[in-house]
Design a protein around this motif. Structure first.
Motif, PDB file in Angstrom:
ATOM      1  N   GLU B  32     -18.707  -6.562  -7.296  1.00  0.00           N
ATOM      2  CA  GLU B  32     -19.280  -5.691  -6.246  1.00  0.00           C
ATOM      3  C   GLU B  32     -18.629  -5.417  -4.905  1.00  0.00           C
ATOM      4  O   GLU B  32     -18.965  -4.696  -4.217  1.00  0.00           O
ATOM      5  CB  GLU B  32     -20.390  -6.670  -5.518  1.00  0.00           C
ATOM      6  CG  GLU B  32     -21.548  -7.352  -6.586  1.00  0.00           C
ATOM      7  CD  GLU B  32     -22.423  -5.934  -6.970  1.00  0.00           C
ATOM      8  OE1 GLU B  32     -22.736  -5.093  -6.228  1.00  0.00           O
ATOM      9  OE2 GLU B  32     -22.567  -5.871  -8.514  1.00  0.00           O
ATOM     10  N   GLU B  33     -17.144  -5.928  -5.253  1.00  0.00           N
ATOM     11  CA  GLU B  33     -16.377  -5.485  -3.752  1.00  0.00           C
ATOM     12  C   GLU B  33     -15.282  -4.479  -4.099  1.00  0.00           C
ATOM     13  O   GLU B  33     -14.787  -4.296  -5.372  1.00  0.00           O
ATOM     14  CB  GLU B  33     -15.706  -7.096  -3.296  1.00  0.00           C
ATOM     15  CG  GLU B  33     -16.543  -7.688  -2.713  1.00  0.00           C
ATOM     16  CD  GLU B  33     -15.942  -8.845  -2.071  1.00  0.00           C
ATOM     17  OE1 GLU B  33     -14.474  -9.237  -2.626  1.00  0.00           O
ATOM     18  OE2 GLU B  33     -16.357  -9.688  -1.372  1.00  0.00           O
ATOM     19  N   PHE B  34     -15.086  -3.675  -3.301  1.00  0.00           N
ATOM     20  CA  PHE B  34     -13.951  -2.726  -3.282  1.00  0.00           C
ATOM     21  C   PHE B  34     -12.903  -3.185  -2.205  1.00  0.00           C
ATOM     22  O   PHE B  34     -13.019  -2.694  -1.078  1.00  0.00           O
ATOM     23  CB  PHE B  34     -14.584  -1.022  -3.130  1.00  0.00           C
ATOM     24  CG  PHE B  34     -13.471  -0.267  -3.150  1.00  0.00           C
ATOM     25  CD1 PHE B  34     -12.862  -0.103  -4.183  1.00  0.00           C
ATOM     26  CD2 PHE B  34     -13.389   0.745  -2.068  1.00  0.00           C
ATOM     27  CE1 PHE B  34     -11.754   0.861  -4.364  1.00  0.00           C
ATOM     28  CE2 PHE B  34     -12.403   1.884  -2.197  1.00  0.00           C
ATOM     29  CZ  PHE B  34     -11.458   1.863  -3.527  1.00  0.00           C
ATOM     30  N   ARG B  35     -11.925  -3.638  -2.834  1.00  0.00           N
ATOM     31  CA  ARG B  35     -10.859  -4.422  -2.085  1.00  0.00           C
ATOM     32  C   ARG B  35      -9.598  -3.518  -1.773  1.00  0.00           C
ATOM     33  O   ARG B  35      -8.810  -3.100  -2.800  1.00  0.00           O
ATOM     34  CB  ARG B  35     -10.449  -5.788  -2.640  1.00  0.00           C
ATOM     35  CG  ARG B  35     -11.398  -6.862  -2.649  1.00  0.00           C
ATOM     36  CD  ARG B  35     -10.941  -7.891  -3.292  1.00  0.00           C
ATOM     37  NE  ARG B  35     -10.580  -7.700  -4.958  1.00  0.00           N
ATOM     38  CZ  ARG B  35     -10.055  -8.000  -5.783  1.00  0.00           C
ATOM     39  NH1 ARG B  35      -9.390  -9.329  -5.447  1.00  0.00           N
ATOM     40  NH2 ARG B  35      -9.445  -7.630  -6.870  1.00  0.00           N
ATOM     41  N   ILE B  36      -9.569  -3.093  -0.757  1.00  0.00           N
ATOM     42  CA  ILE B  36      -8.195  -2.185  -0.493  1.00  0.00           C
ATOM     43  C   ILE B  36      -7.474  -2.818   0.482  1.00  0.00           C
ATOM     44  O   ILE B  36      -7.643  -3.797   1.244  1.00  0.00           O
ATOM     45  CB  ILE B  36      -8.709  -1.001   0.213  1.00  0.00           C
ATOM     46  CG1 ILE B  36      -9.469  -0.975   1.491  1.00  0.00           C
ATOM     47  CG2 ILE B  36      -9.746  -0.253  -0.598  1.00  0.00           C
ATOM     48  CD1 ILE B  36      -9.239   0.243   2.330  1.00  0.00           C
ATOM     49  N   GLY B  37      -6.035  -2.529   0.328  1.00  0.00           N
ATOM     50  CA  GLY B  37      -5.009  -3.330   1.053  1.00  0.00           C
ATOM     51  C   GLY B  37      -4.377  -1.943   2.114  1.00  0.00           C
ATOM     52  O   GLY B  37      -4.246  -0.958   1.795  1.00  0.00           O
ATOM     53  N   MET B  38      -4.187  -2.473   3.135  1.00  0.00           N
ATOM     54  CA  MET B  38      -3.515  -1.604   4.248  1.00  0.00           C
ATOM     55  C   MET B  38      -2.803  -2.661   5.234  1.00  0.00           C
ATOM     56  O   MET B  38      -2.876  -3.608   5.251  1.00  0.00           O
ATOM     57  CB  MET B  38      -4.574  -0.798   4.897  1.00  0.00           C
ATOM     58  CG  MET B  38      -5.673  -1.536   5.634  1.00  0.00           C
ATOM     59  SD  MET B  38      -6.597  -0.452   6.630  1.00  0.00           S
ATOM     60  CE  MET B  38      -7.513   0.405   5.287  1.00  0.00           C
ATOM     61  N   GLU B  39      -1.867  -1.710   5.925  1.00  0.00           N
ATOM     62  CA  GLU B  39      -0.966  -2.689   6.969  1.00  0.00           C
ATOM     63  C   GLU B  39      -1.822  -3.043   8.166  1.00  0.00           C
ATOM     64  O   GLU B  39      -1.577  -3.961   9.026  1.00  0.00           O
ATOM     65  CB  GLU B  39       0.136  -1.989   7.414  1.00  0.00           C
ATOM     66  CG  GLU B  39       1.357  -1.766   6.529  1.00  0.00           C
ATOM     67  CD  GLU B  39       2.324  -0.868   7.116  1.00  0.00           C
ATOM     68  OE1 GLU B  39       3.241  -1.293   7.651  1.00  0.00           O
ATOM     69  OE2 GLU B  39       2.171   0.267   6.954  1.00  0.00           O
ATOM     70  N   ALA B  40      -2.810  -2.117   8.458  1.00  0.00           N
ATOM     71  CA  ALA B  40      -3.527  -2.280   9.638  1.00  0.00           C
ATOM     72  C   ALA B  40      -2.526  -2.153  10.933  1.00  0.00           C
ATOM     73  O   ALA B  40      -3.043  -2.753  11.833  1.00  0.00           O
ATOM     74  CB  ALA B  40      -4.620  -3.303   9.746  1.00  0.00           C
ATOM     75  N   ASP B  70      -7.668   5.888   6.924  1.00  0.00           N
ATOM     76  CA  ASP B  70      -7.632   5.347   5.847  1.00  0.00           C
ATOM     77  C   ASP B  70      -9.167   4.810   5.657  1.00  0.00           C
ATOM     78  O   ASP B  70      -9.700   4.577   4.570  1.00  0.00           O
ATOM     79  CB  ASP B  70      -6.529   4.504   5.527  1.00  0.00           C
ATOM     80  CG  ASP B  70      -5.094   5.128   5.296  1.00  0.00           C
ATOM     81  OD1 ASP B  70      -5.424   6.222   4.942  1.00  0.00           O
ATOM     82  OD2 ASP B  70      -4.177   4.442   5.684  1.00  0.00           O
ATOM     83  N   VAL B  71      -9.276   4.055   6.601  1.00  0.00           N
ATOM     84  CA  VAL B  71     -10.678   3.363   6.714  1.00  0.00           C
ATOM     85  C   VAL B  71     -11.623   4.281   6.565  1.00  0.00           C
ATOM     86  O   VAL B  71     -12.674   3.832   5.855  1.00  0.00           O
ATOM     87  CB  VAL B  71     -10.937   2.258   8.074  1.00  0.00           C
ATOM     88  CG1 VAL B  71     -12.070   1.536   7.965  1.00  0.00           C
ATOM     89  CG2 VAL B  71      -9.684   1.458   8.088  1.00  0.00           C
ATOM     90  N   GLU B  72     -11.720   5.440   7.201  1.00  0.00           N
ATOM     91  CA  GLU B  72     -12.883   6.339   7.249  1.00  0.00           C
ATOM     92  C   GLU B  72     -12.928   6.928   5.631  1.00  0.00           C
ATOM     93  O   GLU B  72     -14.101   6.913   5.030  1.00  0.00           O
ATOM     94  CB  GLU B  72     -12.604   7.560   8.084  1.00  0.00           C
ATOM     95  CG  GLU B  72     -12.837   7.221   9.675  1.00  0.00           C
ATOM     96  CD  GLU B  72     -14.000   6.516   9.972  1.00  0.00           C
ATOM     97  OE1 GLU B  72     -15.226   7.016   9.505  1.00  0.00           O
ATOM     98  OE2 GLU B  72     -13.875   5.577  10.637  1.00  0.00           O
ATOM     99  N   THR B  90      -2.468  -6.253   4.657  1.00  0.00           N
ATOM    100  CA  THR B  90      -1.104  -6.696   3.760  1.00  0.00           C
ATOM    101  C   THR B  90       0.153  -6.097   4.324  1.00  0.00           C
ATOM    102  O   THR B  90       0.007  -4.848   4.875  1.00  0.00           O
ATOM    103  CB  THR B  90      -1.430  -6.209   2.324  1.00  0.00           C
ATOM    104  OG1 THR B  90      -2.562  -6.655   2.084  1.00  0.00           O
ATOM    105  CG2 THR B  90      -0.351  -6.828   1.505  1.00  0.00           C
ATOM    106  N   GLU B  91       1.184  -6.708   4.507  1.00  0.00           N
ATOM    107  CA  GLU B  91       2.261  -6.177   4.733  1.00  0.00           C
ATOM    108  C   GLU B  91       2.603  -4.958   3.910  1.00  0.00           C
ATOM    109  O   GLU B  91       2.477  -4.756   2.760  1.00  0.00           O
ATOM    110  CB  GLU B  91       3.475  -7.034   4.825  1.00  0.00           C
ATOM    111  CG  GLU B  91       3.515  -8.005   5.838  1.00  0.00           C
ATOM    112  CD  GLU B  91       3.656  -7.511   7.116  1.00  0.00           C
ATOM    113  OE1 GLU B  91       4.993  -7.139   7.486  1.00  0.00           O
ATOM    114  OE2 GLU B  91       2.864  -7.080   7.835  1.00  0.00           O
ATOM    115  N   GLY B 110      -1.854   5.210   3.757  1.00  0.00           N
ATOM    116  CA  GLY B 110      -0.926   6.465   4.205  1.00  0.00           C
ATOM    117  C   GLY B 110       0.210   6.386   3.205  1.00  0.00           C
ATOM    118  O   GLY B 110       1.456   6.780   3.646  1.00  0.00           O
ATOM    119  N   MET B 111       0.089   5.950   1.922  1.00  0.00           N
ATOM    120  CA  MET B 111       1.109   6.154   1.058  1.00  0.00           C
ATOM    121  C   MET B 111       1.434   7.306   0.396  1.00  0.00           C
ATOM    122  O   MET B 111       0.231   7.808  -0.132  1.00  0.00           O
ATOM    123  CB  MET B 111       0.920   4.725   0.085  1.00  0.00           C
ATOM    124  CG  MET B 111       2.393   4.448  -0.779  1.00  0.00           C
ATOM    125  SD  MET B 111       1.774   3.121  -1.625  1.00  0.00           S
ATOM    126  CE  MET B 111       2.316   1.648  -0.763  1.00  0.00           C
TER     127      MET B 111
END
Lengths: 244, 529
Positions: B32-40, B70-72, B90-91, B110-111
């Motif tokens: 059910e989850e869409f897990r995304i990684g970013m530095e924030a 990215d969040v949008e 995540t780093e 932003g990769m």
């Protein structure tokens, strides 16, 4: 008389260096035996072999007739029958005076804490240390420490007490208080083996004196025999040196 | 017999310890989850803020929220996929490993889809296209530059492992500096004058310019700027190689037009957390981030306390195991040897490698090699504990060695077994002996757990980096954190010193009721000690 300890053909080597050669000796119940001799003659090693702090290279040690060097002999049990008083006292630094005297009774003899405490207090009174039951070893003087160490050994109600130069690490003014206690223990009929440099004690208190030289028993006999009529040249020389 | 039993008990104890320390504590991938990684911490693409205003999304396992372009985009994708959006902070260097080890489903950070990265992960279609600029100091030597040639002799850098860094070579006679880990570090370097500028993409530069009035973005006219491949300036979403997600996301991205993208970017740049210069900076930082710092300090204390306690237990276990008398049977002799060998290898490996590397290997390595997804706090606890354990083993060895031989002999002469000797006489003294060194380990742990920010454990340093990454006040933020670290270590040191004093007790003893009971000449004897 019942023989408590009998040593037969005991040898001890460190590598090629033989420090004890063919020792034969026995101690009877109620007897006070002192072992004298110059430094390095093997006195302490012999004493430490008796309660197996050192493992003999060969020979036999019989305790009430049983060979304690037998593989199946219960060593911890044997040691409860022999008390040991060390030159450096070796009080447990992490325990106070009372606990030093109860820990062995509780852990090894499985006595209840109440009983152990009662026995400990009795024995501490015997050595005049009952006022210090909550002191830590580092708060005591050398003489006080050694008196506690004697009480600790007595608490196990041993058949025989071993003393390894008990006054050698003490300041001269404290030697007396420890020797007085040993003397009263001897008078009470306790079996004792004492390695010592105190010739007066050996002469006045012991029933038998063993003179060791270079890893062998050079001469043994009553204090009268050893101190007044020694037969061996080595004994005479030693006494001349220490009594001068 | 009892001696052998003792040994078995210790062996069993140690094994249990290791087993409890290495629980998989796995949580299966939730459909059910869409897990995304970013530095924030790469505004305006992604940043961290304290509230959910402007549609920011809560970061998993934290009280902070992530906002940005990215969040949008992620929100749009998650909605169309009909999944719940989960943001995992995540780093930068941890993003690709997190993806390949299955800790996240996609990288939206932003990769750029460089050929290099395409070797390990797949990319979707482009979801934003920008161009490269150089951020420099306002009023500085290069503020008025218009072409690459104007940056002659300038000290320029860029982020590590980005194409930004490789294009620096296009500037003639440039003084290329070593690359830096993250944008926060580059901004600090720029503000302090260590570098003259860094290569970045326009949105990031705009953000920095907006946040810190000392910065100026230098844009280049069409043919005067960096020559880049379209793959580089474009940014795309990273997914696991061969993942069906790629197709699904591409379909969704197809519905977001370039105009919409620009519009989202413009609004996000406006919404970024801004600086307010009127307040006293320390108060402001504490007011805005006090909670974060407190949680970070709490995590740091938890990690170092548990690490020190468990590490000491490991050290004690191995130390005591090594005092056991040599066993008699051949089998137990072999086992003894095997365990000893194992302990030696363990100690040497953990003492001879940096904890930061151990953290990477254990956290990402276990996921990639064995598919074990460890909870990051658990992973951090394990790492600090076994690392400390390796050092404590040696400290305990010294502590046992420092106990006089006479103590062992006196206990033996009373008829105590090895176990009784250890528990009632030796170990209590060892504990006292090792207390100063253990306290030292504790203090070291408080400081050294900061390296665990590489596996994104929210300890104090990680929190500080996050704060500085969004408020751009590096000196101020890290100064506050510096004080917090000092207060923690100093307090711990003082407490331990008190404990030592208490354990040692006074040097003199005044017997109670001595008038009545003392018969012997105690007064003279008492002086000696």
């Amino acid at each position: 008389m019942e023989k408590i300890i009998e040593i037969k053909n005991l040898r001890k080597c460190y590598g090629n260096n033989e420090v004890l050669t063919d020792i034969d000796m026995s101690v009877e119940k109620g007897e006070v035996v002192t072992i004298i001799g110059s430094s390095g003659s093997g006195k302490s090693t012999l004493l430490r072999c008796i309660n197996l702090l050192e493992t003999p290279t060969s020979g036999q040690i019989l305790f009430k007739g049983d060979n304690v060097l037998d593989q199946h002999y219960d060593l911890p049990k044997y040691r409860t029958h022999l008390g040991m008083v060390f030159q450096q006292f070796n009080l447990f630094y992490n325990h106070d005076v009372l606990a030093n005297c109860t820990v062995g009774q509780i852990k090894v003899l499985k006595r209840s804490p109440e009983e152990a405490e009662k026995v400990a207090k009795e024995n501490l009174a015997k050595v005049g240390m009952e006022a210090f039951i909550h002191a830590k070893p580092k708060q005591l003087s050398g003489g006080q420490k050694q008196r506690v160490a004697i009480a600790r050994a007595l608490c196990m109600e041993p058949d025989c007490l071993l003393f390894d130069e008990p006054t050698s690490a003490l300041d001269p003014e404290m030697v007396g208080e420890v020797l007085d206690i040993m003397k009263s223990l001897a008078e009470s009929g306790l079996t004792m083996i004492v390695v010592t440099h105190e010739m007066d004690f050996a002469r006045d208190v012991s029933d038998r004196v063993v003179f060791m030289d270079q890893g062998v028993i050079a001469e043994e006999g009553t204090p009268e025999h050893i101190f007044n009529h020694p037969t061996k040249e080595r004994t005479k020389e030693f006494l001349k040196r220490v009594l001068a | 017999m009892t001696k052998q039993l003792t040994k078995w008990t210790f062996t069993a104890l140690l094994l249990t310890l290791f087993c409890t320390l290495f629980p998989s504590l796995t949580h299966a991938a939730n459909q059910e989850e869409f897990r995304i990684g970013m530095e924030a911490a790469y505004a305006p693409f992604n940043w961290t803020q304290q509230t959910d205003e402007n549609g920011a999304v809560q970061i998993q396992g934290s009280k902070e929220y992530a906002g940005g372009y990215d969040v949008e985009i992620a929100k749009i994708i998650a909605k169309k996929l009909n999944k719940k959006l989960v943001i995992i902070k995540t780093e930068w260097d941890g993003l690709a490993p997190a993806l390949t080890s299955g800790k996240i489903d996609a990288i939206i950070a932003g990769m750029s889809p460089t050929p290099e990265r395409q070797k390990t992960i797949d990319f979707t279609d482009v979801y934003y296209k920008s161009h490269l600029v150089i951020l420099t100091k306002k009023g500085g030597d290069y503020a008025e530059a218009t072409s690459l040639a104007d940056f002659k002799h300038a000290k320029i850098t860029a982020q590590l492992n980005t194409f930004h860094y490789s294009v620096i070579d296009q500037i003639p006679e440039v003084a290329k500096e070593t690359p830096m880990d993250n944008f926060s570090a580059m901004r600090v370097a720029l503000e302090s004058g260590v570098i003259d500028g860094y290569v970045t993409e326009k949105p990031e530069a705009l953000t920095a310019e907006k946040a810190n009035s000392h910065f100026k973005m230098v844009e280049f006219a069409k043919n005067k700027g960096f020559k880049t491949s379209p793959d580089d300036t474009a940014i795309a979403i990273g997914v696991k190689k061969g993942s069906p997600l790629r197709q699904e996301i591409n379909q969704i991205l197809g519905t977001i037009s370039d105009d919409t993208q620009d519009q989202i970017m413009t609004t996000t740049i406006d919404r970024q957390p801004e600086e307010n210069k009127k307040e006293i900076w320390v108060l402001k930082i504490l007011k805005e981030n006090g909670g974060m710092f407190l949680r970070g300090a709490g995590m740091t204390l938890l990690l170092s306390l548990v690490g020190t306690v468990v590490g000491t237990m490991i050290g004690m276990g191995i130390g005591v195991f090594r005092t056991l008398p040599t066993p008699t049977t051949a089998f137990k002799k072999a086992l003894n040897k095997l365990l000893n060998g194992f302990f030696t290898v363990y100690i040497e490996i953990f003492r001879s490698t940096p904890m930061i590397v151990q953290a990477m290997v254990i956290y990402y390595g276990s996921a990639q090699a064995f598919g074990i997804d460890i909870n990051r706090t658990v992973a951090a606890l394990v790492i600090v504990s076994i690392n400390t354990g390796a050092y404590m083993t040696e400290i305990v060895r010294g502590g046992i060695f420092a106990v006089e031989k006479g103590q062992f002999e006196a206990a033996e002469a009373l008829g105590m077994t090895h176990r009784q000797t250890m528990t009632s006489v030796i170990i209590p003294q060892v504990v006292r002996n090792i207390l100063p060194a253990t306290g030292n380990e504790f203090v070291i742990n408080i400081k050294d757990t900061s390296v665990l920010n590489v596996i994104a454990v929210s300890e104090l340093f990680f929190q500080a980096k996050t704060v500085a990454g969004s408020n751009f006040r590096f000196f101020d933020t890290f100064f506050v954190v510096c004080v917090i670290y000092f207060v923690m270590t100093f307090t711990v040191t003082q407490l331990l010193r008190r404990l030592e004093k208490k354990m040692d007790g006074p040097d003199n003893y005044i017997p109670y009721g001595n008038q009545m009971q003392v018969q012997k000449p105690e007064a003279s004897a008492k002086k000696e000690g």
